[in-house]
Scaffold this motif. Structure first.
Motif, PDB file in Angstrom:
ATOM      1  N   UNK A 115      27.653  -7.899  59.745  1.00 25.73           N
ATOM      2  CA  UNK A 115      27.065  -8.131  61.056  1.00 25.73           C
ATOM      3  C   UNK A 115      25.747  -8.857  60.950  1.00 25.73           C
ATOM      4  N   UNK A 116      24.961  -8.738  61.987  1.00 27.69           N
ATOM      5  CA  UNK A 116      23.673  -9.420  62.053  1.00 27.69           C
ATOM      6  C   UNK A 116      22.669  -8.508  62.759  1.00 27.69           C
ATOM      7  N   UNK A 117      21.391  -8.807  62.551  1.00 29.21           N
ATOM      8  CA  UNK A 117      20.334  -8.019  63.188  1.00 29.21           C
ATOM      9  C   UNK A 117      19.086  -8.871  63.346  1.00 29.21           C
ATOM     10  N   UNK A 137      30.391  -5.186  62.512  1.00 30.39           N
ATOM     11  CA  UNK A 137      31.832  -5.062  62.660  1.00 30.39           C
ATOM     12  C   UNK A 137      32.301  -4.110  61.576  1.00 30.39           C
ATOM     13  N   UNK A 138      32.806  -2.961  61.981  1.00 33.14           N
ATOM     14  CA  UNK A 138      33.203  -1.937  61.027  1.00 33.14           C
ATOM     15  C   UNK A 138      34.375  -1.135  61.583  1.00 33.14           C
ATOM     16  N   UNK A 139      34.857  -0.220  60.778  1.00 33.71           N
ATOM     17  CA  UNK A 139      35.937   0.668  61.216  1.00 33.71           C
ATOM     18  C   UNK A 139      35.333   1.765  62.086  1.00 33.71           C
ATOM     19  N   UNK A 140      35.830   1.882  63.307  1.00 35.85           N
ATOM     20  CA  UNK A 140      35.346   2.900  64.248  1.00 35.85           C
ATOM     21  C   UNK A 140      36.327   4.065  64.208  1.00 35.85           C
ATOM     22  N   UNK A 146      39.116  -1.456  63.737  1.00 37.29           N
ATOM     23  CA  UNK A 146      37.869  -2.208  63.525  1.00 37.29           C
ATOM     24  C   UNK A 146      37.365  -2.721  64.865  1.00 37.29           C
ATOM     25  N   UNK A 147      36.034  -2.667  65.014  1.00 35.70           N
ATOM     26  CA  UNK A 147      35.454  -3.145  66.263  1.00 35.70           C
ATOM     27  C   UNK A 147      33.971  -3.420  66.038  1.00 35.70           C
ATOM     28  N   UNK A 176      25.423   6.173  70.337  1.00 34.22           N
ATOM     29  CA  UNK A 176      26.307   7.155  69.720  1.00 34.22           C
ATOM     30  C   UNK A 176      27.483   6.536  68.992  1.00 34.22           C
ATOM     31  N   UNK A 177      28.069   5.441  69.548  1.00 33.19           N
ATOM     32  CA  UNK A 177      29.195   4.780  68.887  1.00 33.19           C
ATOM     33  C   UNK A 177      28.772   4.208  67.541  1.00 33.19           C
ATOM     34  N   UNK A 178      27.586   3.648  67.486  1.00 29.76           N
ATOM     35  CA  UNK A 178      27.063   3.118  66.226  1.00 29.76           C
ATOM     36  C   UNK A 178      26.839   4.262  65.235  1.00 29.76           C
ATOM     37  N   UNK A 179      26.257   5.347  65.689  1.00 27.48           N
ATOM     38  CA  UNK A 179      25.952   6.482  64.816  1.00 27.48           C
ATOM     39  C   UNK A 179      27.211   7.110  64.233  1.00 27.48           C
ATOM     40  N   UNK A 180      28.286   7.198  65.020  1.00 26.38           N
ATOM     41  CA  UNK A 180      29.532   7.782  64.523  1.00 26.38           C
ATOM     42  C   UNK A 180      30.199   6.909  63.465  1.00 26.38           C
ATOM     43  N   UNK A 181      29.826   5.648  63.397  1.00 31.97           N
ATOM     44  CA  UNK A 181      30.409   4.738  62.405  1.00 31.97           C
ATOM     45  C   UNK A 181      29.617   4.705  61.107  1.00 31.97           C
TER      46      UNK A 181
END
Length: 195
Positions: A115-117, A137-140, A146-147, A176-181
């Motif tokens: 990804x990028x930041x 972009x990672x496995x959720x 992947x998303x 939260x979605x980022x943290x769970x990944x």
């Protein structure tokens, strides 16, 4: 039909905009000024002179210095592998404010992530505060696919010297979605080296 006088005046008018002249005094005579004038009578050059005053008033781009670094994060667990490298580049303003961005390259168990930041960092002596926005972009796990997930991240860090040549930071991600990944959930910690 063709007016030579009008054409000549037109050409002289255009050329006068790009030509420079120098005044040598009346009748072309130049006078040498007395070199023994007092300091009170000496004049500083006016602001409309052709003198380069870069040393007195440096430009904004002259105050910027390039910034290149790499940050990494790992979990060190024997049950799961997480390894992340973040090459980054940007500019530093007066060794206190850093603005930049980079790419995220990593592996989490058997899946890759990328990804990028972008970030901004302000430092006070050896302590700094950093705000960044990261999209990867990672496995959720919840969606089982992947998303792209993204989150603002806020960090506090300690630099081992005032020139920010190496540092360690810890912080939290807000989404939260980022943290769970991520393997540590909302907790983020990194080590960085500037080169």
């Amino acid at each position: 039909m063709f007016q030579a006088k009008g054409f000549t005046v037109f050409i002289l008018f255009l050329v006068s905009q790009i030509c420079y002249g120098q005044y040598d005094g009346l009748n072309g005579e130049t006078k040498k000024e007395n070199t023994e004038t007092s300091d009170n009578n000496r004049k500083t050059p006016s602001t409309d002179s052709l003198m380069d005053d870069y040393e007195e008033k440096p430009s904004f781009s002259g105050q910027l210095s390039s910034y290149k670094a790499i940050e990494f994060m790992t979990n060190g667990s024997q049950y799961s592998l997480f390894l992340c490298f973040d090459p980054q580049a940007g500019v530093s303003l007066n060794d206190r404010l850093f603005l930049g961005g980079g790419v995220n390259l990593g592996i989490y168990n058997t899946t890759g992530m990328g990804g990028a930041f972008g970030f901004s960092r302000i430092s006070f002596n050896k302590i700094f505060f950093q705000a960044e926005y990261r999209a990867i972009n990672t496995f959720v796990p919840i969606e089982n696919k992947r998303d792209w997930v993204s989150s603002p991240i806020f960090l506090v860090g300690f630099a081992y010297d005032e020139s920010m040549s190496s540092w360690a930071s810890v912080g939290i991600s807000v989404n939260g979605d980022f943290s769970r990944s991520m393997p540590f959930g909302a907790l983020v910690y990194r080590f960085g080296v500037r080169f």
